[in-house]
Design a protein around this motif. Structure first.
Motif, PDB file in Angstrom:
ATOM      1  N   TYR A  54       0.815  -1.219   0.000  1.00  0.00           N
ATOM      2  CA  TYR A  54       0.000   0.000   0.000  1.00  0.00           C
ATOM      3  C   TYR A  54       0.845   1.265   0.000  1.00  0.00           C
ATOM      4  CZ  TYR A  54      -3.805  -3.182   0.748  1.00  0.00           C
ATOM      5  OH  TYR A  54      -4.705  -4.201   0.586  1.00  0.00           O
ATOM      6  N   THR A  55       2.177   1.110  -0.053  1.00  0.00           N
ATOM      7  CA  THR A  55       3.056   2.275  -0.135  1.00  0.00           C
ATOM      8  C   THR A  55       3.328   2.569  -1.599  1.00  0.00           C
ATOM      9  OG1 THR A  55       5.095   0.981  -0.086  1.00  0.00           O
ATOM     10  CG2 THR A  55       4.201   1.684   2.042  1.00  0.00           C
ATOM     11  N   GLU A  56       3.996   3.673  -1.849  1.00  0.00           N
ATOM     12  CA  GLU A  56       4.413   3.989  -3.201  1.00  0.00           C
ATOM     13  C   GLU A  56       5.859   4.435  -3.161  1.00  0.00           C
ATOM     14  OE1 GLU A  56       1.937   7.229  -4.490  1.00  0.00           O
ATOM     15  OE2 GLU A  56       2.749   8.577  -3.000  1.00  0.00           O
ATOM     16  N   SER A  57       6.546   4.249  -4.249  1.00  0.00           N
ATOM     17  CA  SER A  57       7.931   4.681  -4.349  1.00  0.00           C
ATOM     18  C   SER A  57       7.954   6.089  -4.937  1.00  0.00           C
ATOM     19  CB  SER A  57       8.714   3.717  -5.241  1.00  0.00           C
ATOM     20  OG  SER A  57      10.044   4.144  -5.364  1.00  0.00           O
ATOM     21  N   LEU A  58       8.668   6.984  -4.294  1.00  0.00           N
ATOM     22  CA  LEU A  58       8.819   8.348  -4.787  1.00  0.00           C
ATOM     23  C   LEU A  58      10.310   8.639  -4.824  1.00  0.00           C
ATOM     24  CD1 LEU A  58       7.301  10.944  -5.618  1.00  0.00           C
ATOM     25  CD2 LEU A  58       7.430  11.649  -3.234  1.00  0.00           C
ATOM     26  N   ASN A  59      10.849   8.799  -6.034  1.00  0.00           N
ATOM     27  CA  ASN A  59      12.291   9.006  -6.217  1.00  0.00           C
ATOM     28  C   ASN A  59      13.101   7.884  -5.566  1.00  0.00           C
ATOM     29  OD1 ASN A  59      11.785  11.462  -7.559  1.00  0.00           O
ATOM     30  ND2 ASN A  59      11.656  12.527  -5.592  1.00  0.00           N
ATOM     31  N   GLY A  60      12.615   6.659  -5.675  1.00  0.00           N
ATOM     32  CA  GLY A  60      13.327   5.507  -5.140  1.00  0.00           C
ATOM     33  C   GLY A  60      13.216   5.328  -3.632  1.00  0.00           C
ATOM     34  N   ILE A  61      12.331   6.089  -2.980  1.00  0.00           N
ATOM     35  CA  ILE A  61      12.167   6.028  -1.523  1.00  0.00           C
ATOM     36  C   ILE A  61      10.747   5.579  -1.199  1.00  0.00           C
ATOM     37  CG2 ILE A  61      12.116   7.385   0.611  1.00  0.00           C
ATOM     38  CD1 ILE A  61      14.911   7.126  -0.493  1.00  0.00           C
ATOM     39  N   LYS A  62      10.618   4.676  -0.215  1.00  0.00           N
ATOM     40  CA  LYS A  62       9.316   4.266   0.303  1.00  0.00           C
ATOM     41  C   LYS A  62       9.255   4.605   1.777  1.00  0.00           C
ATOM     42  CE  LYS A  62       7.618   0.574  -2.534  1.00  0.00           C
ATOM     43  NZ  LYS A  62       7.085  -0.783  -2.479  1.00  0.00           N
ATOM     44  N   LYS A  63       8.047   4.829   2.290  1.00  0.00           N
ATOM     45  CA  LYS A  63       7.848   5.122   3.704  1.00  0.00           C
ATOM     46  C   LYS A  63       6.780   4.192   4.248  1.00  0.00           C
ATOM     47  CE  LYS A  63       9.144   9.940   3.209  1.00  0.00           C
ATOM     48  NZ  LYS A  63       8.753  11.344   3.406  1.00  0.00           N
ATOM     49  N   LEU A  64       7.041   3.642   5.427  1.00  0.00           N
ATOM     50  CA  LEU A  64       6.137   2.703   6.067  1.00  0.00           C
ATOM     51  C   LEU A  64       6.002   3.105   7.530  1.00  0.00           C
ATOM     52  CD1 LEU A  64       4.626   0.003   5.510  1.00  0.00           C
ATOM     53  CD2 LEU A  64       6.684  -1.172   6.278  1.00  0.00           C
ATOM     54  N   ILE A  65       4.794   3.217   8.029  1.00  0.00           N
ATOM     55  CA  ILE A  65       4.567   3.579   9.422  1.00  0.00           C
ATOM     56  C   ILE A  65       4.557   2.300  10.252  1.00  0.00           C
ATOM     57  CG2 ILE A  65       2.901   4.556  11.049  1.00  0.00           C
ATOM     58  CD1 ILE A  65       2.021   6.421   8.718  1.00  0.00           C
ATOM     59  N   VAL A  66       5.317   2.303  11.338  1.00  0.00           N
ATOM     60  CA  VAL A  66       5.374   1.171  12.261  1.00  0.00           C
ATOM     61  C   VAL A  66       4.784   1.658  13.571  1.00  0.00           C
ATOM     62  CG1 VAL A  66       6.838  -0.512  13.399  1.00  0.00           C
ATOM     63  CG2 VAL A  66       7.469   0.354  11.141  1.00  0.00           C
ATOM     64  N   ALA A  67       3.795   0.930  14.094  1.00  0.00           N
ATOM     65  CA  ALA A  67       3.064   1.399  15.271  1.00  0.00           C
ATOM     66  C   ALA A  67       2.949   0.319  16.328  1.00  0.00           C
ATOM     67  CB  ALA A  67       1.660   1.840  14.851  1.00  0.00           C
ATOM     68  N   ASP A  68       3.014   0.731  17.591  1.00  0.00           N
ATOM     69  CA  ASP A  68       2.676  -0.157  18.702  1.00  0.00           C
ATOM     70  C   ASP A  68       1.189   0.066  18.945  1.00  0.00           C
ATOM     71  OD1 ASP A  68       5.761   0.681  20.255  1.00  0.00           O
ATOM     72  OD2 ASP A  68       5.279  -1.166  19.197  1.00  0.00           O
ATOM     73  N   VAL A  69       0.379  -0.846  18.460  1.00  0.00           N
ATOM     74  CA  VAL A  69      -1.072  -0.683  18.479  1.00  0.00           C
ATOM     75  C   VAL A  69      -1.681  -1.470  19.642  1.00  0.00           C
ATOM     76  CG1 VAL A  69      -3.213  -1.032  17.168  1.00  0.00           C
ATOM     77  CG2 VAL A  69      -1.105  -0.426  15.970  1.00  0.00           C
ATOM     78  N   VAL A  70      -2.530  -0.821  20.398  1.00  0.00           N
ATOM     79  CA  VAL A  70      -3.275  -1.513  21.444  1.00  0.00           C
ATOM     80  C   VAL A  70      -4.430  -2.222  20.748  1.00  0.00           C
ATOM     81  CG1 VAL A  70      -4.637  -1.280  23.542  1.00  0.00           C
ATOM     82  CG2 VAL A  70      -2.650   0.214  23.164  1.00  0.00           C
ATOM     83  N   VAL A  71      -4.326  -3.551  20.665  1.00  0.00           N
ATOM     84  CA  VAL A  71      -5.297  -4.332  19.902  1.00  0.00           C
ATOM     85  C   VAL A  71      -6.562  -4.611  20.718  1.00  0.00           C
ATOM     86  CG1 VAL A  71      -5.665  -6.528  18.741  1.00  0.00           C
ATOM     87  CG2 VAL A  71      -3.498  -5.324  18.463  1.00  0.00           C
ATOM     88  N   GLY A  72      -6.451  -4.973  21.965  1.00  0.00           N
ATOM     89  CA  GLY A  72      -7.625  -5.231  22.797  1.00  0.00           C
ATOM     90  C   GLY A  72      -8.373  -6.475  22.368  1.00  0.00           C
ATOM     91  N   SER A  73      -9.694  -6.471  22.561  1.00  0.00           N
ATOM     92  CA  SER A  73     -10.527  -7.629  22.204  1.00  0.00           C
ATOM     93  C   SER A  73     -10.745  -7.657  20.691  1.00  0.00           C
ATOM     94  CB  SER A  73     -11.862  -7.570  22.940  1.00  0.00           C
ATOM     95  OG  SER A  73     -12.551  -6.389  22.615  1.00  0.00           O
ATOM     96  N   ILE A  74     -10.659  -8.849  20.105  1.00  0.00           N
ATOM     97  CA  ILE A  74     -10.751  -8.970  18.649  1.00  0.00           C
ATOM     98  C   ILE A  74     -11.974  -9.778  18.221  1.00  0.00           C
ATOM     99  CG2 ILE A  74      -8.255  -8.744  18.325  1.00  0.00           C
ATOM    100  CD1 ILE A  74      -8.149 -11.794  17.872  1.00  0.00           C
ATOM    101  N   CYS A  75     -12.443  -9.453  17.015  1.00  0.00           N
ATOM    102  CA  CYS A  75     -13.523 -10.219  16.387  1.00  0.00           C
ATOM    103  C   CYS A  75     -13.160 -10.389  14.918  1.00  0.00           C
ATOM    104  CB  CYS A  75     -14.863  -9.507  16.540  1.00  0.00           C
ATOM    105  SG  CYS A  75     -14.968  -7.926  15.683  1.00  0.00           S
ATOM    106  N   LEU A  76     -13.780 -11.348  14.268  1.00  0.00           N
ATOM    107  CA  LEU A  76     -13.537 -11.581  12.850  1.00  0.00           C
ATOM    108  C   LEU A  76     -14.208 -10.484  12.039  1.00  0.00           C
ATOM    109  CD1 LEU A  76     -12.222 -13.539  10.854  1.00  0.00           C
ATOM    110  CD2 LEU A  76     -14.401 -14.755  10.762  1.00  0.00           C
TER     111      LEU A  76
END
Length: 138
Positions: A54-76
């Motif tokens: 889902y990223t794109e390359s701009l002038n040979g550079i890509k950016k990706l966000i890395v997050a510590d996400v509080v997931v909590g209770s999950i459902c499908l």
């Protein structure tokens, strides 16, 4: 539970996530560009290679966000999920996932933003979570 997850997006969207008064992920914009197969919300993945699609390359550079996400209770999650369902205690689930037993995609509908940014090679952002922006060659 807090999980280290990845979020891929276009270069143009990054400033609205990490800078300014209105900074942060925008769950209501889910699907505006990529669809919402597991419901509406901001999408994160435990696999960097998935988020990288889902990223794109701009002038040979890509950016990706890395997050510590509080997931909590999950459902499908599923495509028609506009709002996370209620649990048996009448509270809503915190997160929709692609697979209950071994989730790799996490959909968050409510994101709280806190302050603090540092502007270096990796930018810090606190969203329910701590985030870093990684810049790498494509």
């Amino acid at each position: 539970m807090v999980r280290k997850l990845f979020h891929g997006t276009k270069h143009a969207a990054i400033p609205s996530i990490i800078q300014g008064v209105d900074a942060g992920f925008k769950p209501l914009l889910s699907g505006s560009r990529t669809g919402d197969i597991y419901g509406k919300g901001s999408y994160f993945s435990s696999r960097a290679n998935y988020s990288d699609t889902y990223t794109e390359s701009l002038n040979g550079i890509k950016k990706l966000i890395v997050a510590d996400v509080v997931v909590g209770s999950i459902c499908l999650g599923h495509r028609q999920m506009d709002l996370l369902p209620l649990r048996c205690d009448d509270k809503r689930y915190d997160c929709a996932v692609d697979n209950i037993a071994n989730p790799t995609i996490f959909v968050i509908q409510v994101i709280t933003l806190s302050l603090e940014f540092t502007s270096q090679r990796s930018t810090q952002l606190f969203v329910i979570v701590a985030c870093s922006l990684f810049v790498f060659p494509s």
